[in-house]
Design a protein around this motif. Structure first.
Motif, PDB file in Angstrom:
ATOM      1  N   THR A   1      35.532  51.130  36.559  1.00 37.12           N
ATOM      2  CA  THR A   1      36.820  50.483  36.268  1.00 37.12           C
ATOM      3  C   THR A   1      36.644  48.976  36.095  1.00 37.12           C
ATOM      4  OG1 THR A   1      37.459  50.218  38.615  1.00 37.12           O
ATOM      5  CG2 THR A   1      38.116  52.259  37.501  1.00 37.12           C
ATOM      6  N   ARG A   2      35.672  48.407  36.798  1.00 34.17           N
ATOM      7  CA  ARG A   2      35.425  46.967  36.639  1.00 34.17           C
ATOM      8  C   ARG A   2      34.867  46.663  35.254  1.00 34.17           C
ATOM      9  NH1 ARG A   2      35.378  42.721  35.453  1.00 34.17           N
ATOM     10  NH2 ARG A   2      34.791  40.787  36.486  1.00 34.17           N
TER      11      ARG A   2
ATOM     12  N   ASN B   1      50.244  48.538  37.969  1.00 35.83           N
ATOM     13  CA  ASN B   1      48.996  48.903  37.293  1.00 35.83           C
ATOM     14  C   ASN B   1      48.413  47.664  36.629  1.00 35.83           C
ATOM     15  OD1 ASN B   1      47.035  49.864  35.381  1.00 35.83           O
ATOM     16  ND2 ASN B   1      47.931  51.889  35.551  1.00 35.83           N
ATOM     17  N   VAL B   2      47.205  47.267  37.054  1.00 36.04           N
ATOM     18  CA  VAL B   2      46.577  46.069  36.495  1.00 36.04           C
ATOM     19  C   VAL B   2      45.333  46.409  35.666  1.00 36.04           C
ATOM     20  CG1 VAL B   2      47.425  44.637  38.384  1.00 36.04           C
ATOM     21  CG2 VAL B   2      45.150  45.655  38.547  1.00 36.04           C
ATOM     22  N   PHE B   3      45.064  47.698  35.455  1.00 33.65           N
ATOM     23  CA  PHE B   3      43.918  48.066  34.628  1.00 33.65           C
ATOM     24  C   PHE B   3      44.193  47.674  33.175  1.00 33.65           C
ATOM     25  CE2 PHE B   3      43.552  51.292  38.102  1.00 33.65           C
ATOM     26  CZ  PHE B   3      42.334  50.861  38.600  1.00 33.65           C
ATOM     27  N   ASP B   4      43.239  46.998  32.574  1.00 34.88           N
ATOM     28  CA  ASP B   4      43.382  46.504  31.209  1.00 34.88           C
ATOM     29  C   ASP B   4      42.690  47.469  30.242  1.00 34.88           C
ATOM     30  OD1 ASP B   4      43.493  45.155  28.844  1.00 34.88           O
ATOM     31  OD2 ASP B   4      42.424  43.365  29.531  1.00 34.88           O
TER      32      ASP B   4
ATOM     33  N   SER C   1      38.325  45.991  33.630  1.00 32.59           N
ATOM     34  CA  SER C   1      38.375  44.636  34.208  1.00 32.59           C
ATOM     35  C   SER C   1      39.110  44.559  35.536  1.00 32.59           C
ATOM     36  CB  SER C   1      39.025  43.654  33.213  1.00 32.59           C
ATOM     37  OG  SER C   1      38.325  43.653  31.994  1.00 32.59           O
ATOM     38  N   SER C   2      39.029  45.625  36.335  1.00 34.90           N
ATOM     39  CA  SER C   2      39.703  45.590  37.634  1.00 34.90           C
ATOM     40  C   SER C   2      38.977  46.461  38.648  1.00 34.90           C
ATOM     41  CB  SER C   2      41.153  46.055  37.504  1.00 34.90           C
ATOM     42  OG  SER C   2      41.821  45.964  38.762  1.00 34.90           O
TER      43      SER C   2
ATOM     44  N   HIS D   1      34.276  52.491  41.076  1.00 32.78           N
ATOM     45  CA  HIS D   1      34.724  51.092  41.077  1.00 32.78           C
ATOM     46  C   HIS D   1      33.969  50.297  40.009  1.00 32.78           C
ATOM     47  CE1 HIS D   1      37.395  51.383  44.403  1.00 32.78           C
ATOM     48  NE2 HIS D   1      36.477  51.513  45.339  1.00 32.78           N
TER      49      HIS D   1
ATOM     50  N   ASP E   1      43.106  52.403  43.456  1.00 29.87           N
ATOM     51  CA  ASP E   1      41.658  52.300  43.239  1.00 29.87           C
ATOM     52  C   ASP E   1      40.912  53.252  44.165  1.00 29.87           C
ATOM     53  OD1 ASP E   1      40.941  49.366  41.672  1.00 29.87           O
ATOM     54  OD2 ASP E   1      42.951  49.624  42.495  1.00 29.87           O
TER      55      ASP E   1
ATOM     56  N   THR F   1      43.661  55.801  35.617  1.00 30.02           N
ATOM     57  CA  THR F   1      43.820  54.353  35.469  1.00 30.02           C
ATOM     58  C   THR F   1      45.067  53.985  34.677  1.00 30.02           C
ATOM     59  OG1 THR F   1      42.511  54.153  33.415  1.00 30.02           O
ATOM     60  CG2 THR F   1      41.302  54.074  35.524  1.00 30.02           C
TER      61      THR F   1
ATOM     62  N   ARG G   1      39.955  46.640  42.720  1.00 33.06           N
ATOM     63  CA  ARG G   1      40.756  46.022  43.786  1.00 33.06           C
ATOM     64  C   ARG G   1      40.658  46.781  45.106  1.00 33.06           C
ATOM     65  NH1 ARG G   1      46.728  46.057  42.247  1.00 33.06           N
ATOM     66  NH2 ARG G   1      46.175  48.151  41.556  1.00 33.06           N
TER      67      ARG G   1
END
Length: 388
Positions: A253-254, A33-36, A258-259, A250, A266, A358, A261
């Motif tokens: 989440t961006r 999981n890379v969601f910040d 900040s992601s 998308h 995603d 997320t 992918r």
């Protein structure tokens, strides 16, 4: 769940799916999981305020009513003044126009992008949870492919998968906006050097870089209306809704986490938002068909799933396990979405589930505890979101 406990839990889920040690290592890395969530305000007020590019695109949409969408955009986006041609992004003419803003009228290579039906392009400014976002729709499949190449591939004839019907164009240098900045600056500064001012502006990318959604109007994921049980015309309408809301997820989440992918989690999140917007509820069978898993455990070659195999690509064994987890995760999500529909109104339900997803990994969503994990997250989040 503490990070170490989470990793142990994920590993135990992969054991249940029969992953070898090497396959576990691959999947734990792929599904991380890379969601910040560190900058998520409380309460989170939605929709977010518009980004700076929106007002410019609203003017383009207004101008398009007087001419047409293609002419309106061509006057602003220099990329549309160049053909799609191998090697063109490395030419001096192309670099001068896109990186330095040299007028295309003085460039021999600026012979224009070639579209089959430019008059059919449609431009709308869509309200999403992440703020308004421009949506450019190409009714002709060939034109969609050409625009993807022109606006997100530097006019190079790179491969566009047949299952691809949408893309988020990001970080595009919009020289139309830069020229407008220059005009306003010169009006307020009778002396001074624009070149010095431009150097100050360059780090502020929000002042001149755009983000917009580019859609085709064909069947979603290349799946026919007949396969979905709809007339082709009705399926075309639903496909457009799914694509638009998929890309808006998308975008969300961006902006928030900040992601954004090219990854299965995603895609599950984005298809959840697309399917529920079109159907009013999440359909696991739709999602699996879009990926090529409608006949699980048989995978249909050419399905969207192979677009998300990762870099480096998952091994064949890990890819098979991924398919099993995706099926379980989709079915768990369908059950939880149905349960939530009894408690929350649609907009609140979809937003809470979007944000909850997320926080989780595919292993967690594919586990027997998926609905409990989601329920706990929804309970924690429901007082932290304010719909404006």
């Amino acid at each position: 769940m503490p990070d170490m406990d989470k990793e142990n839990f994920r590993s135990s889920v992969l054991d249940k799916y029969g992953a070898s040690e090497n396959e576990k290592e691959e999947l734990l890395l792929y599904n991380r999981n890379v969601f910040d969530h560190s900058d998520m305000s409380s309460p989170l007020k939605l929709p977010l305020e518009d980004e700076l590019f929106v007002s410019a695109w609203e003017s383009y949409a207004e101008e398009a009513t007087k001419t047409n969408v293609f002419n309106s955009l061509k006057s602003q986006l220099v990329q549309l003044s160049f053909p799609v041609k191998e090697g063109i992004s490395k030419t001096q003419d192309y670099r001068s126009a896109t990186l330095s803003g040299v007028s295309v009228g003085f460039l021999d290579a600026a012979t224009g992008i070639s579209l089959n039906n430019p008059e059919s392009l449609n431009l709308t400014i869509h309200q999403s949870l992440a703020g308004k976002i421009p949506v450019l729709i190409a009714d002709n499949r060939g034109d969609f492919v050409t625009l993807v190449r022109g606006l997100s591939m530097k006019n190079e004839p790179n491969r566009v998968p047949t299952s691809m019907g949408a893309t988020m164009v990001s970080g595009l240098n919009n020289w139309g906006r830069i020229h407008e900045l220059k005009k306003r600056w010169e009006a307020d500064n009778k002396s001074g050097n624009w070149d010095d001012e431009f150097q100050r502006i360059i780090p502020q990318k929000e002042l001149y870089q755009d983000r917009f959604i580019l859609l085709s109007s064909g069947p979603y994921s290349g799946v026919t209306g007949k396969d979905m049980g709809f007339s082709e015309e009705r399926w075309k309408e639903l496909s457009l809704i799914i694509r638009r809301e998929h890309e808006c997820a998308h975008y969300f989440t961006r902006r928030i986490f900040s992601s954004m992918r090219n990854n299965l989690i995603d895609e599950l999140i984005a298809d959840y938002m697309g399917i529920t917007a079109a159907e009013g509820k999440f359909r696991a069978d739709w999602f699996l068909r879009f990926l090529g898993l409608e006949s699980f455990p048989v995978y249909r070659a050419g399905g969207r799933l192979e677009n998300y195999r990762g870099k480096p690509e998952l091994s064949d064994g890990a890819f098979v396990i991924l398919q099993s987890m995706v099926k379980s995760a989709a079915e768990n999500l369908e059950q939880f979405d149905a349960d939530c529909s009894k408690v929350f109104v649609e907009a609140e339900r979809r937003t809470l589930i979007l944000i909850s997803l997320t926080h989780l990994t595919l292993e967690e969503l594919a586990s027997e505890d998926a609905c409990t994990l989601l329920e706990n997250l929804v309970r924690e989040l429901k007082n932290d979101i304010e719909m404006i």
